[in-house]
Design an enzyme around this catalytic site. Structure first.
Site, PDB file in Angstrom:
ATOM      1  CG  HIS A 264      -1.877  -1.156   1.250  1.00 52.49           C
ATOM      2  ND1 HIS A 264      -2.577  -1.530   2.389  1.00 52.49           N
ATOM      3  CD2 HIS A 264      -2.243  -2.035   0.271  1.00 52.49           C
ATOM      4  CE1 HIS A 264      -3.327  -2.591   2.108  1.00 52.49           C
ATOM      5  NE2 HIS A 264      -3.140  -2.913   0.839  1.00 52.49           N
ATOM      6  CB  VAL A 265       4.147   2.085  -1.514  1.00 52.83           C
ATOM      7  CG1 VAL A 265       3.856   1.665  -2.943  1.00 52.83           C
ATOM      8  CG2 VAL A 265       5.101   3.259  -1.501  1.00 52.83           C
TER       9      VAL A 265
END
Length: 521
Positions: free
Chosen positions: A459-460
């Site tokens: 989930h960068v």
């Protein structure tokens, strides 16, 4: 056997009204809405292949090996002592649909408070009430339209059906622990255990490429160019007018008469900006790049949810064939009753989901199942740095996992809860003993396990955050500050990571970006 879809062959024009760089969750939404909502010409540039009708991408059960495949950029998070010097892979899709084509297919928007926090942080017009219509616009929810859910949108969303018994046990086990069982994790409140929402249709992945792009591939005003790496943006008097990109190995410059939209994701959008002279002047000077726009926030504010991957248990019976994406259900709960919203998350894994170091340290042979758990309100903030200005140069991508003691404290509670969960009556037919970690651990031993098991939820985000402060890279209309003609529509603009998987929020961002552009036209 189905054959991969071949894209329409079009001659690359010298110029288009809009150029969208990157075909992930945001880029596909922007391209679709621009084509449908105007008479503009649109060029969509993707560095990877088309990947449509490829069995490995379509099969929900086959998603895990897609990381480190030909459809992945192959990026890594830099090691730190907080994760015992381990390099953590961060899969990012290099294919039409971007990461929506290689992810776990979770559709999940988090809690309304997540978006209210964006507005409070200076992103005017991004409260939950503001963004909800754009979530709904994307959805084709299996239960039809409600006040909170959409129907008829490009992305099909279904509950996992059938649910594997080891995933169903999570629902019963959560109830025994006092965690409510809820019907829809995208409903009024996300706290509780639920059957997950998936981008799956007819047993196949419904990626952004499948849902948004496929229906318009033949449209005469859309050109989709795959296998083309963007290397630089072109400017005239601080107005973005072109994209320089590789076409069959040769550098080509294509002009945009109205707007360039960057949707390369939270890693490659800041990379392209810095290669084009937009970023922290000190960093650009070190790289030998002339400064076009001094935006010190480019590459800062990197956020990702830390995942304990995972707790592994002996199964009392064979699990049988993998159902759906190998998960099926989920739990959101609070690490402290005093919190205003759930911060912890867990999900089942039909098999061995352990991180490589855990596999080295523990005997996980035989029939096993796993539970991954992690933190959805993480506080640790990282950064991205270019280590060279040329295309393909190495980067330092650092999430700073576990840098904040509060993150580690919450993860301890997540592991303790999972160890309690499998001891409930709901798991009586499945739980055959602890494998990793061992039961009855001290706090120090749990911390040691977390440091070895810490991984990524993929989930960068946050590396070109929108806002109003000096570190903001875009304004609240997603326009890059200090220049004209340049918009960002991907996870990099997220100012505060929401408590969810990022595919749904980024799709919403793409829908909003297109809406802003169409209103400005």
């Amino acid at each position: 056997m189905a054959h991969p879809t071949i894209l329409p062959v079009r001659t690359l024009a010298p110029a288009y009204d809009y150029i969208v760089v990157g075909s992930g969750s945001g880029g596909c939404a922007v391209a679709r809405r621009l084509v449908e909502g105007s008479d503009a010409t649109v060029l969509l540039i993707e560095a990877g292949p088309a990947g449509l009708d490829v069995a490995a991408l379509d099969d929900p059960a086959a998603w895990v090996p897609l990381g480190r495949s030909a459809y992945d950029w192959g990026y890594d998070y830099a090691p730190t002592e907080r994760v015992n010097g381990r390099t953590i892979g961060i899969p990012r899709g290099k294919v039409l649909g971007g990461s929506s084509s290689i992810n776990a297919m979770m559709w999940y928007r988090g809690h309304p408070m997540d978006y209210d926090a964006w507005e409070e942080a200076g992103c005017e017009g991004w409260s939950f009430a503001d963004v909800l219509p754009f979530f709904k616009r994307a959805e084709d929810w299996e239960d039809g339209e409600t006040a909170l859910r959409g129907a008829g949108g490009p992305l099909r969303i279904e509950r996992g059906a059938p649910v594997h018994p080891v995933a169903d046990a999570m629902l019963g086990g959560a109830a025994e622990l006092g965690i409510p069982v809820i019907d829809d994790p995208n409903g009024p409140d996300n706290e509780g255990a639920a059957i997950a929402n998936f981008n799956i249709s007819g047993g196949k992945r419904c990626s952004s490429a499948t849902g948004y792009l496929r229906p318009i591939l033949a449209h005469p005003r859309l050109t989709v160019l795959t296998g083309s790496l963007a290397v630089c943006l072109g400017f005239e008097h601080r107005h973005c007018v072109s994209v320089k990109h590789l076409v069959e190995g040769r550098l080509c410059e294509t002009r945009a008469t109205t707007q360039v939209v960057l949707a390369l994701g939270a890693i490659d959008t800041p990379r392209l900006l810095m290669q084009s002279g937009i970023g922290d002047p000190a960093e650009l000077y070190w790289l030998g790049v002339d400064v076009l726009a001094a935006l010190p926030g480019v590459g800062r504010n990197l956020q990702d949810h830390p995942l304990v991957q995972s707790c592994v248990f002996r199964a009392r019976q064979p699990l049988g064939p993998v159902v759906g994406n190998g998960g099926g259900t989920m739990i959101n709960w609070k690490s402290s009753a005093a919190l205003p919203q759930a911060d912890l998350h867990a999900f089942p894994i039909q098999g061995n989901g352990a991180e490589a170091r855990i596999r080295e340290l523990h005997d996980l042979s035989g029939e096993v199942f796993s539970i991954g758990c992690g933190l959805m309100r993480s506080k640790s903030i990282g950064h991205l740095r270019l280590l060279g200005a040329e295309p393909g140069a190495r980067m330092e991508i650092q999430p700073n996992y576990l840098a904040e003691q509060a993150d580690l404290d919450a993860l301890i509670i997540s592991v303790e809860t999972v160890l309690d969960l499998v001891q409930t009556r709901a798991y009586a037919d499945w739980f055959g003993g602890h494998l990793a970690p061992a039961p009855r651990l001290s706090r120090r031993e749990i911390v040691a396990y977390i440091r070895n098991a810490c991984s990524t939820f993929f989930h960068v985000c946050g590396t070109c955050a929108m806002g109003a402060g000096e570190m903001a890279v875009t304004d609240a209309r997603l326009r890059v500050r200090g220049v004209e003609g340049l918009t960002i529509a991907d996870a990099s603009v997220i100012p505060i990571i929401p408590t969810c998987n990022t595919h749904a929020p980024v799709t919403m961002i793409g829908e909003r970006a297109a809406d802003f552009l169409l209103r400005a036209a």
